[in-house]
Every structure is written in C-alpha cells, then in structure tokens.
Design a protein around this motif. Structure first.
Motif, PDB file in Angstrom:
ATOM      1  N   GLU A 160       0.824  -1.211   0.000  1.00 16.55           N
ATOM      2  CA  GLU A 160       0.000   0.000   0.000  1.00 16.55           C
ATOM      3  C   GLU A 160       0.857   1.260   0.000  1.00 16.55           C
ATOM      4  O   GLU A 160       0.556   2.220  -0.716  1.00 16.55           O
ATOM      5  CB  GLU A 160      -0.924   0.016   1.221  1.00 16.55           C
ATOM      6  N   LEU A 161       1.922   1.246   0.804  1.00 18.43           N
ATOM      7  CA  LEU A 161       2.791   2.417   0.868  1.00 18.43           C
ATOM      8  C   LEU A 161       3.471   2.645  -0.477  1.00 18.43           C
ATOM      9  O   LEU A 161       3.584   3.785  -0.934  1.00 18.43           O
ATOM     10  CB  LEU A 161       3.829   2.267   1.976  1.00 18.43           C
ATOM     11  N   ALA A 162       3.882   1.583  -1.127  1.00 20.49           N
ATOM     12  CA  ALA A 162       4.500   1.710  -2.449  1.00 20.49           C
ATOM     13  C   ALA A 162       3.513   2.342  -3.435  1.00 20.49           C
ATOM     14  O   ALA A 162       3.876   3.244  -4.192  1.00 20.49           O
ATOM     15  CB  ALA A 162       4.970   0.346  -2.951  1.00 20.49           C
ATOM     16  N   ARG A 198       9.336   2.241  -4.947  1.00 25.87           N
ATOM     17  CA  ARG A 198       9.284   0.794  -5.178  1.00 25.87           C
ATOM     18  C   ARG A 198       9.226   0.003  -3.868  1.00 25.87           C
ATOM     19  O   ARG A 198       9.849   0.375  -2.874  1.00 25.87           O
ATOM     20  CB  ARG A 198      10.512   0.329  -5.966  1.00 25.87           C
ATOM     21  N   LYS A 199       8.486  -1.109  -3.906  1.00 25.82           N
ATOM     22  CA  LYS A 199       8.392  -1.994  -2.738  1.00 25.82           C
ATOM     23  C   LYS A 199       9.776  -2.436  -2.287  1.00 25.82           C
ATOM     24  O   LYS A 199      10.051  -2.486  -1.093  1.00 25.82           O
ATOM     25  CB  LYS A 199       7.557  -3.243  -3.074  1.00 25.82           C
ATOM     26  N   GLN A 200      10.648  -2.757  -3.225  1.00 23.09           N
ATOM     27  CA  GLN A 200      11.988  -3.221  -2.890  1.00 23.09           C
ATOM     28  C   GLN A 200      12.738  -2.146  -2.107  1.00 23.09           C
ATOM     29  O   GLN A 200      13.445  -2.459  -1.142  1.00 23.09           O
ATOM     30  CB  GLN A 200      12.754  -3.580  -4.156  1.00 23.09           C
ATOM     31  N   THR A 201      12.606  -0.904  -2.504  1.00 21.29           N
ATOM     32  CA  THR A 201      13.283   0.188  -1.809  1.00 21.29           C
ATOM     33  C   THR A 201      12.763   0.321  -0.386  1.00 21.29           C
ATOM     34  O   THR A 201      13.543   0.481   0.562  1.00 21.29           O
ATOM     35  CB  THR A 201      13.085   1.516  -2.573  1.00 21.29           C
ATOM     36  N   ILE A 202      11.453   0.246  -0.220  1.00 20.36           N
ATOM     37  CA  ILE A 202      10.845   0.345   1.120  1.00 20.36           C
ATOM     38  C   ILE A 202      11.320  -0.815   1.984  1.00 20.36           C
ATOM     39  O   ILE A 202      11.707  -0.621   3.140  1.00 20.36           O
ATOM     40  CB  ILE A 202       9.308   0.380   1.025  1.00 20.36           C
ATOM     41  N   THR A 203      11.332  -2.015   1.423  1.00 22.87           N
ATOM     42  CA  THR A 203      11.784  -3.198   2.162  1.00 22.87           C
ATOM     43  C   THR A 203      13.242  -3.056   2.578  1.00 22.87           C
ATOM     44  O   THR A 203      13.608  -3.398   3.706  1.00 22.87           O
ATOM     45  CB  THR A 203      11.581  -4.468   1.319  1.00 22.87           C
TER      46      THR A 203
END
Length: 67
Positions: free
Chosen positions: A20-22, A28-33
């Motif tokens: 959701e944040l992405a 990108r989800k990968q960056t958030i992770t």
C-alpha cells in the motif's frame, strides 16, 4: 531510531502495508523493504518526502523520529 524503524512504526499505527505504501508513495516496494530491513540507511530527500506523503504525515515527523 533508523528511518526504516520510523517507517515500520508509522505503517503499523496507520495499518498500511509495504504494498500500500509503495502504491501511495510511488516508491518501489523493494526500496521500502530495504529501508525497513536496514539494508539502505537513508533515503534521498525526494523518496523520504514521497514516503511521508504516502503515510499521510509531514516529512518533519519522520525526521524527528530518526537519529
């Protein structure tokens, strides 16, 4: 507290998932992770601002929470 730890805390308080944040922030989800897992310590200003907007909080809130 790291930027990633601040993200986790606010995401938990608001009930927002990484996916959701992405979607809301355009980051990108990968960056958030990577931020959450501590693989990436500091986001760029642009990404930090986008994440704050996606969380619905002022960037200053995230900045105040980090060391």
């Amino acid at each position: 507290m790291t930027f990633g730890e601040a993200l986790i805390q606010i995401m938990g308080e608001k009930g927002i998932s990484v996916t959701e944040l992405a979607a809301k922030s355009g980051v990108r989800k990968q960056t958030i992770t990577e931020l959450i897992k501590g693989r990436s310590k500091e986001p760029t200003f642009t990404k930090a601002k986008a994440l704050a907007n996606g969380l619905g909080v002022p960037l200053q809130v995230l900045a105040d929470m980090t060391d």
